[in-house]
Design a protein around this motif. Structure first.
Motif, PDB file in Angstrom:
ATOM      1  N   SER A 104       0.820  -1.214   0.000  1.00  0.00           N
ATOM      2  CA  SER A 104       0.000   0.000   0.000  1.00  0.00           C
ATOM      3  C   SER A 104       0.854   1.265   0.000  1.00  0.00           C
ATOM      4  O   SER A 104       0.460   2.289  -0.585  1.00  0.00           O
ATOM      5  N   GLN A 105       2.030   1.210   0.614  1.00  0.00           N
ATOM      6  CA  GLN A 105       2.895   2.389   0.640  1.00  0.00           C
ATOM      7  C   GLN A 105       3.389   2.727  -0.761  1.00  0.00           C
ATOM      8  O   GLN A 105       3.356   3.899  -1.174  1.00  0.00           O
ATOM      9  N   ILE A 106       3.840   1.710  -1.497  1.00  0.00           N
ATOM     10  CA  ILE A 106       4.324   1.962  -2.858  1.00  0.00           C
ATOM     11  C   ILE A 106       3.165   2.406  -3.745  1.00  0.00           C
ATOM     12  O   ILE A 106       3.333   3.309  -4.588  1.00  0.00           O
ATOM     13  N   TYR A 107       2.013   1.799  -3.576  1.00  0.00           N
ATOM     14  CA  TYR A 107       0.846   2.242  -4.345  1.00  0.00           C
ATOM     15  C   TYR A 107       0.564   3.728  -4.088  1.00  0.00           C
ATOM     16  O   TYR A 107       0.256   4.480  -5.021  1.00  0.00           O
ATOM     17  N   SER A 108       0.671   4.153  -2.849  1.00  0.00           N
ATOM     18  CA  SER A 108       0.447   5.568  -2.525  1.00  0.00           C
ATOM     19  C   SER A 108       1.480   6.459  -3.204  1.00  0.00           C
ATOM     20  O   SER A 108       1.146   7.542  -3.718  1.00  0.00           O
ATOM     21  N   GLU A 109       2.727   6.005  -3.237  1.00  0.00           N
ATOM     22  CA  GLU A 109       3.783   6.773  -3.899  1.00  0.00           C
ATOM     23  C   GLU A 109       3.512   6.880  -5.400  1.00  0.00           C
ATOM     24  O   GLU A 109       3.695   7.948  -6.004  1.00  0.00           O
ATOM     25  N   LEU A 110       3.089   5.788  -6.016  1.00  0.00           N
ATOM     26  CA  LEU A 110       2.799   5.802  -7.451  1.00  0.00           C
ATOM     27  C   LEU A 110       1.576   6.664  -7.746  1.00  0.00           C
ATOM     28  O   LEU A 110       1.561   7.425  -8.721  1.00  0.00           O
ATOM     29  N   GLU A 111       0.550   6.571  -6.904  1.00  0.00           N
ATOM     30  CA  GLU A 111      -0.652   7.392  -7.095  1.00  0.00           C
ATOM     31  C   GLU A 111      -0.331   8.876  -7.002  1.00  0.00           C
ATOM     32  O   GLU A 111      -0.941   9.697  -7.700  1.00  0.00           O
ATOM     33  N   ALA A 112       0.648   9.214  -6.174  1.00  0.00           N
ATOM     34  CA  ALA A 112       1.025  10.620  -5.981  1.00  0.00           C
ATOM     35  C   ALA A 112       1.634  11.241  -7.234  1.00  0.00           C
ATOM     36  O   ALA A 112       1.684  12.475  -7.363  1.00  0.00           O
ATOM     37  N   THR A 113       2.077  10.424  -8.177  1.00  0.00           N
ATOM     38  CA  THR A 113       2.622  10.951  -9.426  1.00  0.00           C
ATOM     39  C   THR A 113       1.522  11.408 -10.376  1.00  0.00           C
ATOM     40  O   THR A 113       1.801  12.087 -11.379  1.00  0.00           O
ATOM     41  N   ASN A 114       0.290  11.012 -10.091  1.00  0.00           N
ATOM     42  CA  ASN A 114      -0.874  11.303 -10.951  1.00  0.00           C
ATOM     43  C   ASN A 114      -0.734  10.701 -12.350  1.00  0.00           C
ATOM     44  O   ASN A 114      -1.316  11.201 -13.312  1.00  0.00           O
ATOM     45  N   LYS A 115       0.042   9.627 -12.452  1.00  0.00           N
ATOM     46  CA  LYS A 115       0.256   8.965 -13.741  1.00  0.00           C
ATOM     47  C   LYS A 115      -0.407   7.585 -13.794  1.00  0.00           C
ATOM     48  O   LYS A 115      -0.275   6.889 -14.795  1.00  0.00           O
ATOM     49  N   PHE A 116      -1.128   7.227 -12.731  1.00  0.00           N
ATOM     50  CA  PHE A 116      -1.721   5.894 -12.655  1.00  0.00           C
ATOM     51  C   PHE A 116      -3.217   5.999 -12.363  1.00  0.00           C
ATOM     52  O   PHE A 116      -3.633   6.770 -11.496  1.00  0.00           O
TER      53      PHE A 116
END
Length: 298
Positions: A104-116
């Protein structure tokens, strides 16, 4: 459970019996040679195990499970229209062996890029390219089942520019020795039903021409040059379904090499096994090719 993606292809694409599946995967892994590891990334096929399970073992055999804490799984979207990359809405992926927890932490980091974007459970469960890697991951990591997480990513039809964009996003994760990348891809889909019938008679039978074409692609991927791989695809049109996940990996490698994030280490990709669903000799036949590779940092 509502937050658990079920093993929707178990019982059809691979056996659903935990005991039988464990034995089958174990036998394939035991028969595969450890020759190019420990892997930082692998390329593994995603067809039914009766077709590609033995081939996939050669990629998974290169993994050193004790050093892996997080596994990124990049698989192509076969059915869902997607121009970028997407994350699962699930918290866990189920297998007949045991459930795998999403990070979930990595998912949050990826979501923060607004590219997913986030895909629905129905879309997730329809797609096989991610799921077909999960039982193998579970088997390889069984001694550390409570000590690792997964990061499943569905990859859409990306432009070369977007492959580079996602490559930059994933590069820092690839640089981390605790992470492993699993790139899910079959190789040539040949036949009228795939609308691809490239044939060079100089190589002999149709299946020999297919293998020569695939090996040109494999050799190109081994150079770790994303532009060369793009040129190969443009020249031959080979129907490699995971071409965009492969492109993202190559762009991540390029970013590491260009920015010296690899700390002087050399990245080396090697293909270890090749197979075809059948050795076709007639134009009315069809086949799918499979290849297993491992990327190491030397």
């Amino acid at each position: 459970m509502a937050n658990t993606r079920k093993a929707s292809h178990a019982g059809s694409w691979y056996v659903s019996s935990p005991k039988e599946l464990d034995k089958q995967l174990g036998n394939w892994l035991n028969n595969a040679e450890l020759s190019h590891g420990p892997a930082r990334a692998i390329i593994s096929p995603h067809a039914g195990y009766r077709y590609c399970g033995e081939c996939a073992a050669f990629a998974y055999r290169q993994i050193s499970p004790a050093s892996v804490q997080r596994i990124f799984i990049l698989g192509p979207s076969h059915y869902y229209q997607l121009g970028g990359c997407a994350l699962s809405g699930a918290k866990k992926y189920s297998t007949p062996l045991y459930d795998l927890k999403i990070d979930s932490q990595i998912y949050s980091e990826l979501e923060a890029t607004n590219k997913f974007e986030t895909i629905s459970m129905d879309v997730d469960e329809e797609e096989h390219s991610l799921e077909m890697q999960i039982p193998y991951i579970a088997k390889v990591m069984e001694d550390f089942k409570n000590e690792f997480t997964i990061v499943p990513v569905m990859v859409g039809s990306l432009s070369t520019g977007r492959e580079a964009e996602y490559g930059r996003i994933f590069a820092p994760y690839l640089a981390d020795p605790r992470n492993l990348f699993v790139i899910s891809s079959d190789f040539c889909h040949w036949g009228d039903r795939f609308r691809f019938t490239y044939y060079d008679s100089a190589y002999g039978e149709i299946h020999q021409s297919i293998e020569a074409l695939d090996r040109k692609g494999m050799d190109t991927i081994e150079t770790l040059n994303p532009s060369a791989f793009t040129e190969y695809l443009e020249q031959y049109g080979n129907t490699i379904c995971g071409r965009h996940p492969i492109g993202v990996l190559l762009q991540a490698v390029k970013h590491l090499q260009t920015n010296a994030v690899s700390n002087g280490h050399k990245l080396n990709m090697k293909f270890l096994k090749y197979a075809q669903s059948q050795r076709i000799t007639h134009k009315n036949d069809s086949s799918v090719s499979y290849a297993a590779a491992a990327l190491v940092m030397e």
